[in-house]
Write a protein that holds these residues in place. Sequence first.
Motif, mmCIF file in Angstrom:
data_model
loop_
_atom_site.group_PDB
_atom_site.id
_atom_site.type_symbol
_atom_site.label_atom_id
_atom_site.label_comp_id
_atom_site.label_asym_id
_atom_site.label_seq_id
_atom_site.Cartn_x
_atom_site.Cartn_y
_atom_site.Cartn_z
ATOM 1 N N LEU A 112 125.552 -6.340 -65.014
ATOM 2 C CA LEU A 112 124.666 -7.217 -64.241
ATOM 3 C C LEU A 112 123.528 -6.417 -63.613
ATOM 4 C CD1 LEU A 112 127.236 -9.586 -62.500
ATOM 5 C CD2 LEU A 112 125.601 -10.193 -64.292
ATOM 6 N N LYS A 113 123.815 -5.222 -63.112
ATOM 7 C CA LYS A 113 122.765 -4.372 -62.542
ATOM 8 C C LYS A 113 121.766 -3.970 -63.609
ATOM 9 C CE LYS A 113 125.334 -2.433 -58.634
ATOM 10 N NZ LYS A 113 125.879 -1.197 -58.025
ATOM 11 N N ARG A 114 122.273 -3.699 -64.818
ATOM 12 C CA ARG A 114 121.373 -3.334 -65.918
ATOM 13 C C ARG A 114 120.475 -4.512 -66.283
ATOM 14 N NH1 ARG A 114 123.090 -1.899 -72.179
ATOM 15 N NH2 ARG A 114 120.956 -1.665 -72.955
ATOM 16 N N ILE A 115 121.055 -5.724 -66.348
ATOM 17 C CA ILE A 115 120.267 -6.916 -66.672
ATOM 18 C C ILE A 115 119.200 -7.152 -65.604
ATOM 19 C CG2 ILE A 115 120.378 -9.425 -66.914
ATOM 20 C CD1 ILE A 115 123.223 -9.001 -68.109
ATOM 21 N N GLN A 116 119.567 -6.998 -64.337
ATOM 22 C CA GLN A 116 118.609 -7.174 -63.250
ATOM 23 C C GLN A 116 117.472 -6.168 -63.338
ATOM 24 O OE1 GLN A 116 121.139 -6.898 -59.826
ATOM 25 N NE2 GLN A 116 121.946 -8.975 -60.040
ATOM 26 N N ALA A 117 117.803 -4.931 -63.693
ATOM 27 C CA ALA A 117 116.763 -3.901 -63.831
ATOM 28 C C ALA A 117 115.834 -4.229 -64.991
ATOM 29 C CB ALA A 117 117.405 -2.529 -64.029
ATOM 30 N N ASP A 118 116.410 -4.703 -66.110
ATOM 31 C CA ASP A 118 115.585 -5.109 -67.251
ATOM 32 C C ASP A 118 114.635 -6.236 -66.849
ATOM 33 O OD1 ASP A 118 116.975 -3.294 -68.798
ATOM 34 O OD2 ASP A 118 118.162 -4.794 -69.874
ATOM 35 N N ASN A 119 115.186 -7.239 -66.154
ATOM 36 C CA ASN A 119 114.378 -8.387 -65.755
ATOM 37 C C ASN A 119 113.247 -7.977 -64.818
ATOM 38 O OD1 ASN A 119 115.987 -10.093 -67.274
ATOM 39 N ND2 ASN A 119 117.225 -10.767 -65.534
ATOM 40 N N ALA A 120 113.534 -7.029 -63.937
ATOM 41 C CA ALA A 120 112.501 -6.554 -63.012
ATOM 42 C C ALA A 120 111.387 -5.844 -63.767
ATOM 43 C CB ALA A 120 113.121 -5.622 -61.972
ATOM 44 N N GLN A 121 111.744 -5.079 -64.797
ATOM 45 C CA GLN A 121 110.726 -4.422 -65.622
ATOM 46 C C GLN A 121 109.833 -5.444 -66.311
ATOM 47 O OE1 GLN A 121 112.804 -1.657 -68.320
ATOM 48 N NE2 GLN A 121 111.662 -0.015 -67.324
ATOM 49 N N VAL A 122 110.447 -6.472 -66.866
ATOM 50 C CA VAL A 122 109.689 -7.502 -67.578
ATOM 51 C C VAL A 122 108.750 -8.238 -66.617
ATOM 52 C CG1 VAL A 122 109.879 -9.704 -68.796
ATOM 53 C CG2 VAL A 122 111.372 -7.797 -69.426
ATOM 54 N N ALA A 123 109.266 -8.613 -65.453
ATOM 55 C CA ALA A 123 108.436 -9.328 -64.475
ATOM 56 C C ALA A 123 107.251 -8.476 -64.038
ATOM 57 C CB ALA A 123 109.287 -9.728 -63.272
ATOM 58 N N ALA A 124 107.495 -7.194 -63.802
ATOM 59 C CA ALA A 124 106.408 -6.307 -63.384
ATOM 60 C C ALA A 124 105.375 -6.147 -64.490
ATOM 61 C CB ALA A 124 106.971 -4.947 -62.978
ATOM 62 N N ALA A 125 105.847 -6.058 -65.746
ATOM 63 C CA ALA A 125 104.927 -5.885 -66.871
ATOM 64 C C ALA A 125 104.060 -7.117 -67.065
ATOM 65 C CB ALA A 125 105.717 -5.579 -68.143
ATOM 66 N N ARG A 126 104.646 -8.301 -66.918
ATOM 67 C CA ARG A 126 103.867 -9.533 -67.088
ATOM 68 C C ARG A 126 102.883 -9.729 -65.948
ATOM 69 N NH1 ARG A 126 108.894 -13.214 -69.209
ATOM 70 N NH2 ARG A 126 108.680 -12.747 -71.435
ATOM 71 N N ALA A 127 103.232 -9.217 -64.777
ATOM 72 C CA ALA A 127 102.323 -9.323 -63.633
ATOM 73 C C ALA A 127 101.201 -8.297 -63.701
ATOM 74 C CB ALA A 127 103.099 -9.158 -62.332
ATOM 75 N N ASN A 128 101.359 -7.302 -64.557
ATOM 76 C CA ASN A 128 100.375 -6.222 -64.681
ATOM 77 C C ASN A 128 99.259 -6.659 -65.626
ATOM 78 O OD1 ASN A 128 99.022 -3.790 -64.710
ATOM 79 N ND2 ASN A 128 100.568 -2.712 -65.932
ATOM 80 N N THR A 129 98.372 -7.479 -65.110
ATOM 81 C CA THR A 129 97.282 -8.030 -65.922
ATOM 82 C C THR A 129 95.941 -7.578 -65.377
ATOM 83 O OG1 THR A 129 96.432 -10.090 -66.910
ATOM 84 C CG2 THR A 129 97.079 -10.160 -64.589
ATOM 85 N N ASP A 130 94.930 -7.631 -66.226
ATOM 86 C CA ASP A 130 93.585 -7.270 -65.781
ATOM 87 C C ASP A 130 92.608 -8.362 -66.195
ATOM 88 O OD1 ASP A 130 93.000 -6.884 -68.493
ATOM 89 O OD2 ASP A 130 93.311 -4.722 -68.402
#
Length: 268
Positions: A112-130
């Motif tokens: 579950l901790k691994r899944i949460q970390a993966d999800n946080a990476q994805v959310a941060a990447a999608r928010a990283n827009t220009d």
Amino acid sequence: MRMILAAAVFLVSTPALAVDLVGEFRQGGMILGAAEPGSEVSLDGNVLSVTPQGRFVFGFGRDHGPDATLAITHPDGTPQSVSLSIAPRDYDIQRIDGLPQGKVGGFSEATLKRIQADNAQVAAARANTDLSEYFLDGFIWPTKGRISGVYGSQRVLNGEPRRPHFGIDIAAPTGTPVVAPASGTVTLAESDHFFTGGIVILDHGHSVSSTLFHLHSVDVEVGQRVDKGQLIGTVGATGRATGPHLDWRMNWGSQRLDPQLVAGPMPE
């Protein structure tokens, strides 16, 4: 000035105030807009980014309601309100059996901790827009093959209901090239996320992004700028998958879009 636009594939311009809207006005659709340079635009009260040439983009998620309001303040201060009608869709139920049970439920605390970390990476990447404008150049299919899963379908995994599917699954042999569906900047490139396996996220500008996963190989790096059609990886069966395929997803911010509506039919 206020006008009402019904659901349609293409919307005509408004000559008096020079506003164009083009796209699929239905759940999962992405809309490209053009107003006078210097205009301010918002959708349901949320301010949109507008290019110096007056171009902008927005989209509707899987379960978006039937209405939305686009507000434009033109350079001379003239306000305009456009009422949009968004067509609903019927979604399939897709049953997938044969998945490793360890990828479906009953996860350990460590998993579950691994899944949460993966999800946080994805959310941060999608928010990283220009404010790049790659999304204006259109989209192509990142690979070709049999469509084995469609946008919006309710998933039943090993007999248990799960979240809807938000992408397009394209079945193809392991090692089949995967290319960038549009130019953009790589904001995530990982080879071993728990559910998605090899995953790449591309920012196309103005909060439009593509996510491609289950990749066998990941051939790009974070921060790299890629051109439409450039190799970014290969089809695989990594993560939670029963066979080799590519899962392609598109977002406008937090709204999940249907890549098939954006790219059109897969070429022969």
